[in-house]
Design a protein around this motif. Structure first.
Motif, PDB file in Angstrom:
ATOM      1  N   VAL A 226       1.224  -1.782  -0.072  1.00 54.05           N
ATOM      2  CA  VAL A 226       0.164  -0.274  -0.334  1.00 54.05           C
ATOM      3  C   VAL A 226       0.966   0.963  -0.068  1.00 54.05           C
ATOM      4  N   ILE A 227       0.472   2.037  -1.169  1.00 51.08           N
ATOM      5  CA  ILE A 227       1.426   2.891  -1.048  1.00 51.08           C
ATOM      6  C   ILE A 227       0.746   4.371  -1.213  1.00 51.08           C
TER       7      ILE A 227
ATOM      8  N   GLY B 207       8.483   6.318  -8.189  1.00 51.73           N
ATOM      9  CA  GLY B 207       9.640   5.852  -8.577  1.00 51.73           C
ATOM     10  C   GLY B 207       9.527   4.394  -7.852  1.00 51.73           C
ATOM     11  N   ILE B 208       8.632   4.382  -6.412  1.00 57.61           N
ATOM     12  CA  ILE B 208       8.095   3.242  -5.417  1.00 57.61           C
ATOM     13  C   ILE B 208       7.737   2.578  -5.540  1.00 57.61           C
TER      14      ILE B 208
ATOM     15  N   GLU C 224      15.901   5.640  -9.045  1.00 60.46           N
ATOM     16  CA  GLU C 224      17.381   5.178  -7.563  1.00 60.46           C
ATOM     17  C   GLU C 224      16.017   5.150  -5.836  1.00 60.46           C
ATOM     18  N   VAL C 225      15.738   5.811  -5.301  1.00 58.82           N
ATOM     19  CA  VAL C 225      14.792   5.937  -4.114  1.00 58.82           C
ATOM     20  C   VAL C 225      13.592   4.423  -4.630  1.00 58.82           C
ATOM     21  N   GLY C 226      12.907   4.412  -5.487  1.00 60.40           N
ATOM     22  CA  GLY C 226      12.550   3.289  -5.651  1.00 60.40           C
ATOM     23  C   GLY C 226      13.261   1.799  -5.303  1.00 60.40           C
ATOM     24  N   GLY C 227      14.635   1.802  -5.639  1.00 60.35           N
ATOM     25  CA  GLY C 227      14.923   0.694  -5.709  1.00 60.35           C
ATOM     26  C   GLY C 227      15.607   0.771  -4.527  1.00 60.35           C
TER      27      GLY C 227
END
Length: 255
Positions: free
Chosen positions: A10-11, A23-24, A223-226
């Motif tokens: 859940v985002i 991105g996440i 990159e934040v998602g990674g």
């Protein structure tokens, strides 16, 4: 390769395709997670609906986290739709425009309250709401910024709210650890999101990071998602209560 097949993520905090939340969502979806993508109001519904087809398995939900009744009804919908939650992402922050642009000494009582309510308290509220659905443990993640530790021009009360958010991460980690729920934060470098538009001289901040960060560039949403994918995966099973910097190393620099 991280495999999140069978996991429900859940985002909260989608605004548009430039959102860190997006991105996440992309990274968690690529790893196989089912995504519940949450936006604040009807105005943002079009953005969410347009992005959904880019994810493997996702549904969109409207929820204003400043309204307790909406949190309650939204999590009831999650229970009906998914039956459980494995990952909870809080990418939500707000302060009134005047509280950002005015000198910090002129922060109003109401502006201070709103900034802390939306930017910090909502993490507690959704963690509590998610608890009955995180029956197998899981991961909770929020987003901070270096302005929680150091003074940045035109960040003002938001920096204080982010400091409260980081303390909240630590207290929630202690509270939820016995239930095998980990709570962490990513302190991301500056990114041109919708929220960033409200910060004066934001381009100057971007340029300073490019000049001084060890990697001599700015971070992007994926990159934040990674990093989020790692922190929400079994690979980070012993990591909780931490603030992880994803800022091309800017936070380690002095002069």
């Amino acid at each position: 390769m991280i495999d999140l097949t069978g996991k429900v993520a859940v985002i909260f905090g989608l605004a548009n395709k430039r959102s860190i939340a997006w991105g996440i969502a992309q990274k968690l979806s690529e790893a196989g997670a089912t995504i519940a993508l949450c936006y604040q109001n009807e105005r943002l519904k079009r953005e969410a609906d347009a992005l959904l087809p880019e994810l493997k398995s996702a549904k969109a939900f409207q929820c204003d986290l400043s309204v307790d009744a909406e949190i309650e009804s939204t999590f009831a919908a999650f229970q009906q739709e998914f039956g459980k939650i494995d990952i909870l992402v809080h990418a939500v922050a707000y302060a009134p425009a005047d509280e950002i642009k005015n000198d910090f000494i002129f922060t109003s009582r109401e502006g201070f309250r709103i900034a802390h309510d939306v930017s910090a308290y909502t993490l507690i509220a959704i963690s509590r709401a998610a608890l009955p659905l995180m029956t197998e443990g899981g991961a909770i993640l929020t987003l901070s910024y270096y302005g929680a530790e150091k003074v940045f021009p035109n960040y003002n009360v938001m920096g204080v709210a982010k400091a409260a958010l980081e303390a909240t991460v630590r207290y929630l980690a202690a509270s939820l650890g016995p239930k095998n729920i980990r709570v962490n934060a990513i302190s991301a470098g500056p990114i041109k999101t919708l929220a960033a538009r409200g910060i004066g001289d934001f381009t100057k901040i971007l340029d300073t990071v490019t000049e001084r960060a060890p990697l001599h560039r700015n971070v992007d949403q994926l990159e934040v998602g990674g990093a989020a994918l790692f922190l929400c995966s079994p690979l980070a099973s012993a990591i909780t209560g931490e603030i992880t910097y994803v800022d091309c190393g800017y936070n380690i620099t002095g002069m």
